[in-house]
Design an enzyme around this catalytic site. Structure first.
Site, PDB file in Angstrom:
ATOM      1  N   LYS A   1     -11.864   8.246  -1.209  1.00 40.00           N
ATOM      2  CA  LYS A   1     -11.112   6.880  -0.826  1.00 40.00           C
ATOM      3  C   LYS A   1     -11.494   5.762  -1.620  1.00 40.00           C
ATOM      4  CE  LYS A   1      -9.622   4.639   3.602  1.00 40.00           C
ATOM      5  NZ  LYS A   1      -9.780   4.638   4.922  1.00 40.00           N
TER       6      LYS A   1
ATOM      7  N   GLU B   1      -3.318  -9.014   3.051  1.00 40.46           N
ATOM      8  CA  GLU B   1      -2.808  -9.446   4.500  1.00 40.46           C
ATOM      9  C   GLU B   1      -4.046  -9.071   5.089  1.00 40.46           C
ATOM     10  OE1 GLU B   1      -1.761  -5.230   5.037  1.00 40.46           O
ATOM     11  OE2 GLU B   1      -1.798  -6.695   3.461  1.00 40.46           O
TER      12      GLU B   1
ATOM     13  N   CYS C   1       0.812  -1.149  -0.003  1.00 41.79           N
ATOM     14  CA  CYS C   1       0.038  -0.047   0.209  1.00 41.79           C
ATOM     15  C   CYS C   1       0.949   1.131   0.113  1.00 41.79           C
ATOM     16  CB  CYS C   1      -1.074  -0.111   1.342  1.00 41.79           C
ATOM     17  SG  CYS C   1      -2.282   1.113   0.952  1.00 41.79           S
TER      18      CYS C   1
ATOM     19  N   SER D   1      -7.569   0.219   0.900  1.00 40.89           N
ATOM     20  CA  SER D   1      -7.925   1.211   1.875  1.00 40.89           C
ATOM     21  C   SER D   1      -6.819   2.433   1.728  1.00 40.89           C
ATOM     22  CB  SER D   1      -8.023   0.581   3.298  1.00 40.89           C
ATOM     23  OG  SER D   1      -8.279   1.742   4.318  1.00 40.89           O
TER      24      SER D   1
ATOM     25  N   ARG E   1     -14.090   3.312  12.939  1.00 49.00           N
ATOM     26  CA  ARG E   1     -12.840   4.473  13.445  1.00 49.00           C
ATOM     27  C   ARG E   1     -13.278   5.806  12.783  1.00 49.00           C
ATOM     28  NH1 ARG E   1      -7.369   3.786  10.766  1.00 49.00           N
ATOM     29  NH2 ARG E   1      -8.647   4.755   9.213  1.00 49.00           N
TER      30      ARG E   1
ATOM     31  N   HIS F   1      -4.278  -4.492   0.212  1.00 50.17           N
ATOM     32  CA  HIS F   1      -3.678  -5.085   1.567  1.00 50.17           C
ATOM     33  C   HIS F   1      -4.508  -6.657   1.444  1.00 50.17           C
ATOM     34  CE1 HIS F   1      -2.429  -1.891   3.944  1.00 50.17           C
ATOM     35  NE2 HIS F   1      -3.283  -1.041   3.251  1.00 50.17           N
TER      36      HIS F   1
END
Length: 310
Positions: free
Chosen positions: A163, A237, A142, A192, A249, A235
Site C-alpha cells: 500500500k 484534503e 484518489c 493511501s 482501523r 489526498h
C-alpha cells in the site's frame, strides 16, 4: 470569503470554530451575487469527516460557494447515519437536470476491485458522462481520479506490491501552471491506496498533462489542458489524523499494514502526526476554484451545455 452551507450540517460548527467564514442559507439569500455551484459526489465511507475536510478548503474562494452533496443510490453508506444522509444528501437523479460550475468526485476504498465489480460503477459512469456537458470543471480524488482516467481515456490502474501509505514529497513539472501555481519546489501530500496509474499510459493520451509527480508516489496531479478535468491521485484534503485513523482501523482488522511513512514522529504511532501538506492543499484547492472554475465558468451557468468537454 464565505462558503454557503446549511447551519445544521456538522461542518458548519467545525469550520466556524476554526474562524473559517461560513454563511447560512438565509443570510446568503440577501447577497446579490451568483455563487459558484459545486457538487460533491462523496464516496468516502466516513462521509461527515470527508465533508469537513473538503468544505474547509472550498472556503478559500473570492465569492460564495453553494455546495450540494451527492450520494449513490446503488449503494448506501454503512458508516454514516441514514438521518444525516436523508437530511443533507441528494441522489444523482435529483440534481442531473442542473448545471454546476464545479464537481468533486472523492476517493473510495475499492481500488483493489475491478471497476465493473464496484456496486455503484454504472451509476458513477452515468455521473461522469453527465459531467461532460453539465459541469465546467471536475476535480477527481484518489480512486475517483483512477476511475475517471479509466472511464474517459481507458487508462488502467495497476496493483502495488504494498500500500502507498504516508506523506510523500512531490515536485511541480510546470511552475507556471495554474493549478500548481504557488507550490513550493518540493511539497508534501498524503497518499493511501493500493493501486497506481503510470506515466507512460498518461503520456499516450493527447490533451492530458502531468503537472506534478513524486519519486515515491508516482504521478500526482494530471489535468486536461483546458482544466475541465483535474485528477489528483492522493489526498491533499486529509486532516491531521485521517491516516492515523486508517492505520488503526487496519490494525484492528488484523490486516498487514506498515506505519504511514513520514507521518508520525520517529514512526511512533503514539505520537501526534505531523501536518506537512496543509499549505499545499490550500493552494491547490484555491487555484482550482479561482483559475479553473471562477475565472472561466460562464456567468450564465446554463451556457455550460454549449461547452461539451470531450
Amino acid at each position: 470569503m464565505p462558503i454557503k452551507i446549511p447551519v445544521e450540517l456538522p461542518a458548519f460548527k467545525v469550520l466556524s470554530s476554526e474562524n473559517i467564514f461560513v454563511m447560512n442559507m438565509e443570510r446568503a439569500k440577501t447577497q446579490d451575487i451568483r455563487p459558484l455551484k459545486i457538487a460533491i459526489v462523496n464516496l468516502m465511507p466516513k462521509k461527515i469527516q470527508a465533508e469537513n475536510e473538503l468544505l474547509r478548503y472550498l472556503s478559500n474562494t473570492p465569492i460564495q460557494v453553494e455546495v450540494k452533496l451527492i450520494q449513490t443510490k446503488s449503494y448506501t453508506s454503512q458508516n454514516t447515519s441514514l438521518l444525516h444522509l436523508k437530511k443533507f444528501y441528494n441522489y444523482f437523479d435529483d440534481i442531473k437536470g442542473e448545471k454546476f460550475d464545479g464537481l468533486i468526485i472523492t476517493g473510495a476504498p475499492v481500488e483493489q476491485m475491478n471497476f465493473d465489480e464496484v456496486l455503484y460503477w454504472d451509476e458513477l459512469k452515468e455521473i461522469m458522462e453527465w459531467s461532460k456537458e453539465n459541469v465546467f470543471s471536475t476535480l477527481h480524488i484518489c480512486w475517483g481520479a483512477q476511475a475517471a482516467l479509466y472511464y474517459h481515456y481507458g487508462i488502467e490502474k495497476y496493483p502495488l506490491k504494498e500500500k502507498m501509505f504516508g506523506v510523500f514529497p512531490h515536485w511541480v513539472n510546470n511552475p507556471n501552471a495554474d493549478i500548481t501555481r504557488g507550490l513550493d519546489d518540493i511539497f508534501y501530500a498524503p497518499h493511501s491506496r493500493h493501486t497506481e496509474v503510470k506515466r507512460e499510459d498518461i503520456e499516450k493520451v493527447e490533451g492530458l498533462e502531468i503537472l506534478s509527480e513524486s519519486e515515491d508516489a508516482g504521478v500526482f496531479i494530471v489535468a486536461t489542458k483546458e482544466r475541465r478535468q483535474i485528477f489528483i491521485t492522493g489526498h491533499l484534503e486529509y486532516d491531521r489524523n485521517t491516516l492515523r485513523d486508517e492505520y488503526l482501523r487496519d490494525i484492528e482488522k488484523g490486516l498487514k499494514i506498515n506505519v504511514p511513512k513520514n507521518y508520525f514522529p520517529n514512526d511512533n504511532s503514539d505520537c501526534t502526526p505531523m501536518v506537512r501538506w496543509r499549505g499545499s492543499a490550500n493552494i491547490v484547492f484555491g487555484n482550482w476554484l479561482n483559475y479553473c472554475v471562477y475565472q472561466n465558468t460562464p456567468f450564465n451557468i446554463n451556457d455550460i451545455k454549449n461547452m461539451t468537454l470531450i
